[in-house]
Design a protein around this motif. Structure first.
Motif, PDB file in Angstrom:
ATOM      1  N   LEU A 157       2.137  10.008  -4.101  1.00 40.43           N
ATOM      2  CA  LEU A 157       0.903  10.795  -4.033  1.00 40.43           C
ATOM      3  C   LEU A 157       0.919  11.845  -2.930  1.00 40.43           C
ATOM      4  N   ARG A 158       1.694  11.621  -1.877  1.00 43.68           N
ATOM      5  CA  ARG A 158       1.717  12.561  -0.761  1.00 43.68           C
ATOM      6  C   ARG A 158       3.144  12.684  -0.241  1.00 43.68           C
TER       7      ARG A 158
ATOM      8  N   VAL B 287       0.841  -1.203   0.000  1.00 42.10           N
ATOM      9  CA  VAL B 287       0.000   0.000   0.000  1.00 42.10           C
ATOM     10  C   VAL B 287       0.875   1.252   0.000  1.00 42.10           C
TER      11      VAL B 287
ATOM     12  N   ILE C 208      -7.978  -1.431  -2.261  1.00 46.32           N
ATOM     13  CA  ILE C 208      -6.832  -0.910  -3.014  1.00 46.32           C
ATOM     14  C   ILE C 208      -6.106   0.115  -2.160  1.00 46.32           C
ATOM     15  N   ASN C 209      -6.842   0.810  -1.293  1.00 44.19           N
ATOM     16  CA  ASN C 209      -6.238   1.740  -0.336  1.00 44.19           C
ATOM     17  C   ASN C 209      -5.468   2.875  -0.977  1.00 44.19           C
ATOM     18  N   ASP C 210      -6.019   3.468  -2.011  1.00 39.76           N
ATOM     19  CA  ASP C 210      -5.430   4.695  -2.542  1.00 39.76           C
ATOM     20  C   ASP C 210      -5.675   5.780  -1.507  1.00 39.76           C
ATOM     21  N   VAL C 211      -4.610   6.521  -1.180  1.00 38.83           N
ATOM     22  CA  VAL C 211      -4.712   7.515  -0.104  1.00 38.83           C
ATOM     23  C   VAL C 211      -5.760   8.577  -0.442  1.00 38.83           C
ATOM     24  N   ARG C 212      -5.969   8.805  -1.742  1.00 39.57           N
ATOM     25  CA  ARG C 212      -6.976   9.804  -2.138  1.00 39.57           C
ATOM     26  C   ARG C 212      -8.392   9.323  -1.833  1.00 39.57           C
TER      27      ARG C 212
ATOM     28  N   ARG D 291       2.293   1.760  -3.433  1.00 39.40           N
ATOM     29  CA  ARG D 291       1.300   2.255  -4.399  1.00 39.40           C
ATOM     30  C   ARG D 291       1.066   3.756  -4.251  1.00 39.40           C
ATOM     31  N   ASN D 292       1.189   4.271  -3.011  1.00 34.94           N
ATOM     32  CA  ASN D 292       0.858   5.672  -2.741  1.00 34.94           C
ATOM     33  C   ASN D 292       2.085   6.579  -2.670  1.00 34.94           C
TER      34      ASN D 292
END
Lengths: 848, 343
Positions: free
Chosen positions: A614-615, A607, B334-338, A610-611
């Motif tokens: 993004l931040r 996880v 999926i746990n996309d932070v958005r 994947r992110n």
């Protein structure tokens, strides 16, 4: 199951609107998934303002534009070989219609037809489907010149009217169709697509649904009549049956019809078969399918001549048995099939003819040349048929019904109806009688029920007479003895059990007919059961989630199926974890999800990966199980884990602040310390730990006494490089949920805040570099005793002033007593004890 | 009289000068000039001894008057200057309040956790307690004990993941928890909520995934009726989706309940008028439910002649989708932070 409304009306009068009929069926458990209009108009929107509750598709035929017409003569087209001109009467006028329908060519140039052809005629401006485009594309008929002849109307194919995909030729209606009648009045229809629940196998046919409609509306059910007498020489002696295993084949029935001529079935039969989703073949095969759709009883037609030939000219014997080891059979679809030991075959003395209840073989099939038909109606063990369908990956309309259960009583009924249809549609003479082997008669349960049983279950009061009336509508035979009703299961259903199960079955039928929505609402009045033990760990776990979210972490929930390869990314070479056993799936949906995870950390790092872009700051946690197989145990241990993963900036970047540094080991440790505080766990110890995952110098184990709570640290550079991470360190913790919850005290006490002023002072001590700060703090605490209320490290210094191999640790100390103001002497005394302890235990000296 | 006149003139001149004073420094200079030792009024006091005796009281009084007037004027001016200075600094410090704030790092709970808790709370108030069971289950608990024997056609209703260990599978629903709870508590009555991850071997889509959380409800007791079942589930549906929403029960089939039903709730978006979410029907299917089948009660250790009960299975994912207009269930794991940041 696709049920044409017109067919349904053969057996029960329906005065409900289409929409209401669909609603009543749906609310009785026969869910209408789609209503396909085949000519009938779209029902008007209902008064509550809801347009339509059901999903409508299909085409409505305009009564003034689409009518029954007759073709009186078929003439050649002057300029085109592949077109013909029809002289057609639409009931009001004569028209000339141009068509390329191949099924009219045989009439071309024959002059006026002695028997005019009845057709579906669409006038100028009619809206129909375009026959030449794939799928269903609406079009409006317009005037046009085709090869010099004006065309403005059309004789239609089934495709153009939305009856089926058939576009090989135009529809030739039955000869009695009244010329000029709007087509919608003649054969406008709608098809209800009903989802059949597993316990309603009896309703996978038109009669079954008609019986439900009859029960719901109180209108009588009209069973199909038999009109053709069986007057041919008796079938007895012309065929024999041998059943080797009645458990698999409780009943087998044969009937015979001789002198048939297979031909296309009447148009209305073909249309019904197509509307119900089957293809018309010829009048013999169509009769078997028609009866199956009508009654649920699948039939199979053998060419009696072929069977007699195979029997060497004698009366054939039909045998049913299980397949022999290694036996093979080529089915109608041309596939040679290896059979299982449980596959049941229908055979004759020369060999296997078909896979029982599933699919026939090619040789004994009915052909154009068939004159005598031996008709099979059988019943099979439904569980075994389902197994066979699964093993052979082979399905058919017959297998669909047999795999759900067909009552043995239907076999002779179906055979008789089938012979009747054959005689009507193919000619021939029905042999008198049947050959019927019924070695394992079905015992239809008789279930006892009282009015009180119904009240107790459903909160409604019905008299025994009312209950009997409801059940009778479904075909149950009811009798009462005192206060008890005995309901005998009708010979068309297998879903009613014995005893208490049967009673529940009947109560369900009563509830269904009354309508679930008409039963009262109540609230639970039973006393509350005693508390469930598991509850406390659930709420402790939920509290842990709150603590972690409060510390700025976002909860994730990941897939519990993964692959060994995905988890292997986490471990350095040689790690014993790489050899650990998994719970493996026998039928994984993909190689990526083939095992149950052993590591929650691996999932959470995915996880994070994947992110990662993004931040600027990412902080995740998950609480969930890992699956650890245990030798000698059927089920694995499902051990709870608490995983934290962090990377990126310490603080969320702001426009008015320089970007903060990246999170490091101590940010994670701070979170873990706060987490333990949140659980009121006191006295946890941290020690350096070796690991297959973490940086060897930046990894700690956290312990409470002997109990290990978990490990955490910065990912080993080699491990980190396997993921798509950025330059910032990746920090992670893998903690044991049960250890944390056990370490967390069930209760804890608060101490009162002292009203007396504290004494604050600083203390800097110099120790060897190798001495961990934790030991220094511990020595200070021991030296300070109960009056030392606080120890806070505020600086570490290394440098020339204190010499090489040394470090100076500076602390803010708080001394405070709960019951008095400390004097200078008190403070000096505490300080002395602390210094002495530091000197003795750690060889520390005070930094001057 | 000259002295009196000059005092008046001094007062007038001082007050005029004060008018022009605009900052602290000028004010201090004015104070030295007009109230300091060599200020005219002060000099008038020091000259008092030289004045004729009969005029002294008059001059003295006049000097006092002037001094007092100047002191008052000074104080007023000082106050005014202070206020002006404060006003200036307040103006100078004015912020652009539309600039973004500085945010602390924020944590959050997964929407599924939040939804589960709400369900626990609602059911908890009705006396249901949470009971948990494992993900990896036996065929016996997942199927056979639930009245679904091997090869039974009803098994087609669940596409199952099997493990390589025969007879062991990933639970396809939370219903095996019914068997576990019953066997643990029989013959005590039960009221439990059984949450848990379930698995189905099927193509993932926006409406379903190979892994999903389900919450099972089970009540077993001496006098539990179909009405209790309807009432409990309607109360739940209205509390979680909205008091005014209608519900309905449609007959359905599950091997472990009888009668079995699907509960529909009026569409939360269109309120029954028909929209894309409810595919025009005005209704949304939210749970499968029914009265516990006598065979299952028996398998759980209860005498079906004495006990009755009901069970229901609800997806918190589905609940959350409806309440928050989430279009694709697959977003959950999926746990996309958005996605996570929105809850």
């Amino acid at each position: 199951m696709k049920i044409p409304l017109s067919w349904l009306r053969d057996y029960v009068e329906i005065d409900l609107s289409l929409e209401e009929l669909a609603r009543r069926l749906t609310m009785a458990g026969l869910e209408v998934e789609e209503i396909r209009l085949v000519g009938l108009p779209m029902p008007p929107a209902n008064p509550t303002g809801i347009p339509h509750e059901f999903n409508y598709t299909g085409l409505s035929w305009e009564p003034d534009k689409i009518v029954v017409a007759q073709i009186d003569e078929v003439m050649p087209h002057p300029n085109a070989d592949r077109l013909v001109l029809c002289r057609l009467n639409d009931g009001t006028a004569e028209q000339t219609v141009l068509t390329g329908a191949p099924n009219l060519f045989e009439y071309k140039g024959r002059g006026p037809l002695p028997a005019p052809l009845k057709v579906a005629y669409a006038k100028e401006g009619a809206r129909i489907y375009d026959g030449h485009q794939p799928g269903q594309v609406l079009t409006t008929l317009k005037r046009a010149k085709i090869r010099g002849i004006e065309s403005y109307s059309m004789v239609c194919s089934e495709k153009e009217l939305g009856i089926s995909e058939e576009h090989e030729g135009i529809i030739i209606l039955d000869a009695d169709a009244p010329t000029g009648m709007p087509l919608v009045d003649y054969m406008g229809d709608a098809v209800l697509d009903i989802s059949i629940l597993p316990n309603m196998a009896r309703n996978a046919c038109v009669l079954g649904v008609a019986r439900e409609v009859s029960a719901l509306t109180g209108r009588p059910l009209r069973l199909p009549e038999r009109r053709v007498p069986a007057i041919g020489p008796a079938v007895e002696g012309l065929a024999r049956i041998e059943i080797s295993e009645p458990e698999y084949n409780p009943r087998f029935t044969l009937g015979l019809i001789r002198g048939v001529k297979p031909q296309p079935s009447p148009y209305w039969v073909q249309r019904r078969l197509r509307l119900a989703g089957m293809r018309p073949i010829n009048s013999i095969v169509d009769a078997t399918n028609y009866v199956m759709l009508e009654t649920c009883q699948p039939l199979h037609a053998f060419d009696y001549g072929v069977l007699t030939r195979r029997a060497g000219g004698k009366a054939p014997t039909i045998l049913t048995r299980r397949a022999a080891p290694g036996e093979k059979l080529t089915t109608l679809d041309g596939v040679e099939r290896s059979l299982d030991e449980f596959t049941v075959l229908v055979c004759d003395t020369a060999g296997a003819l078909s896979i029982a209840g599933v699919m026939g073989g090619a040789e004994s099939e009915v052909t154009e040349a068939t004159t005598d038909v031996l008709l099979e109606g059988a019943s099979w063990n439904f569980i075994n048929i389902r197994r066979t369908v699964g093993a052979q990956k082979l399905n058919s309309e017959a297998a669909y019904r047999f795999a759900r259960g067909v009552h043995p009583e239907l076999a002779p009924y179906g055979v008789q109806l089938g012979l009747e249809r054959m005689a009507l549609w193919s000619g021939g003479q029905i042999a008198a009688g049947l050959v019927d082997a019924y070695p394992l008669p079905q015992a239809d349960p008789e279930v006892a029920l009282t009015a009180q049983d119904v009240t107790r279950a459903l909160d409604i009061h019905l008299s025994l007479e009312e209950i009997a009336a409801l059940l009778s509508r479904l075909g149950f035979t009811c009798r009462t003895e005192g206060e008890t009703l005995y309901a005998k299961t009708p010979p068309n259903r297998l879903d009613i059990g014995e005893g208490l199960v049967g009673r529940a079955d009947l109560i369900e039928e009563i509830a269904r007919l009354v309508g679930f929505d008409n039963l009262p609402y109540t609230r639970l009045a039973d006393p509350l059961p005693p508390p469930v033990e598991e509850d406390s760990t659930l709420w402790a776990e939920e509290h842990l989630r709150d603590v972690l979210a409060g510390l700025g972490l976002r909860e994730v929930i990941t897939f519990r199926m993964t692959s060994a390869e995905r988890e292997a990314r986490l471990y350095l070479p040689g790690s014993p974890e790489l050899e650990a056993p998994y719970i493996r799936l026998a039928n994984p949906i993909s190689p990526e999800r083939a095992v149950m995870r052993r590591s929650l950390l691996a999932s959470v790092l995915e996880v994070l990966e994947r992110n990662i872009r993004l931040r600027d700051r990412l902080a995740f946690f998950e609480i969930g199980p890992v699956f650890l197989p245990v030798e000698g145990q059927t089920l694995p241990d499902e051990a709870g884990r608490v995983v934290i993963a962090l990377s990126g900036r310490r603080e969320v970047p702001a426009w008015n602040e320089a970007a903060s540094g990246n999170m490091d080991f101590y940010d994670l440790k701070g979170i873990i310390e706060s987490l333990l505080d949140g659980l009121h766990i006191r006295g946890a110890e941290y020690e350096p730990a070796g690991s297959d995952i973490f940086h060897p110098g930046k990894c700690a184990r956290v312990r409470l006494g002997e109990q290990v709570l978990g490990v955490f640290g910065e990912l080993h550079p080699i491990v980190k490089a396997r993921y798509d991470f950025l330059a910032a360190p990746v920090l992670a913790a893998d903690l044991h949920l049960s250890a944390l919850l056990e370490a967390s005290p069930a209760g804890y006490t608060a101490s009162s805040v002292s009203p007396y002023p504290p004494v604050l002072e600083d203390l800097a001590v110099v120790v060897d570099e190798a001495i961990p700060a934790g030991q220094v703090a511990e020595a200070i605490r021991q030296g300070g005793g109960r009056l030392l209320a606080g120890v806070r490290l505020f600086d570490i210094y290394r440098g020339e002033q204190i010499g090489p191999g040394k470090k100076s640790l500076a602390y803010n100390l708080t001394y405070q007593a709960p019951d008095r103001t400390l004097t200078d002497q008190d403070a000096a005394g505490i300080r002395q004890r602390i210094i002495r302890r530091l000197e003795q235990d750690l060889g520390a000296r005070l930094r001057s | 009289m000259d002295e009196l006149q000059s005092l008046e003139q001094a007062q007038a001149a001082a007050l005029a000068a004060l008018e022009a004073v605009n900052d602290e420094a000028a004010l201090e200079a004015w104070r030295i000039a007009h109230l300091g030792r060599s200020a005219p009024v002060m000099l008038a006091f020091s000259r008092l001894g030289q004045a004729p005796k009969e005029l002294r009281p008059q001059i003295g009084q006049a000097a006092n008057r002037v001094k007092q007037a100047l002191e008052e004027a000074f104080a007023a001016r000082a106050q005014a200057l202070k206020e002006a200075a404060l006003q200036r600094s307040l103006t100078a410090e004015r912020l652009d309040v539309t600039l973004p704030g500085r945010r602390p790092a924020q944590g959050s709970l997964h929407i599924e956790t939040q939804t589960l808790r709400e369900m626990y709370r609602i059911f908890g108030e009705m006396g249901f307690q949470v009971f948990r069971a494992p993900d990896v289950e036996t065929d016996e608990n997942n199927f056979t004990a639930l009245n679904i024997p091997p090869y039974h056609p009803a098994r087609d209703m669940w596409d199952t993941f099997y493990t390589t260990n025969p007879g062991v599978l990933l639970r396809t629903h939370t219903s095996p928890g019914q068997i576990r709870a019953m066997r643990q508590f029989a013959p005590q009555p039960i009221r439990v909520v059984l949450p848990g991850m379930c698995y189905r071997y099927e193509q993932a889509s926006s409406r379903k995934d190979i892994q999903f959380t389900q919450v099972e409800l089970l009540a077993v007791g001496y006098h539990i009726t179909f009405g209790d079942f309807k009432g409990t589930l309607r109360d739940f549906a209205q509390r979680i989706f909205g008091e005014s929403l209608r519900t309905r029960l449609r007959p359905s089939y599950f091997p472990f309940t009888e009668p079995s039903a699907e509960m529909d709730v009026e569409c939360v978006i269109c309120r029954g008028k028909g929209c894309a979410l409810c595919k025009g029907s005005g209704w949304l299917e939210i749970m499968g439910c029914g009265m516990v089948h006598p065979t299952v009660l028996q398998n759980g250790g209860y005498d079906p002649a004495k006990f009755s009960g009901f069970a229901a299975g609800i997806g918190p994912g589905r609940v959350a989708m409806l309440r928050h207009a989430i279009e694709d269930l697959r977003a959950f794991y999926i746990n996309d932070v958005r996605f996570l940041e929105q809850f």
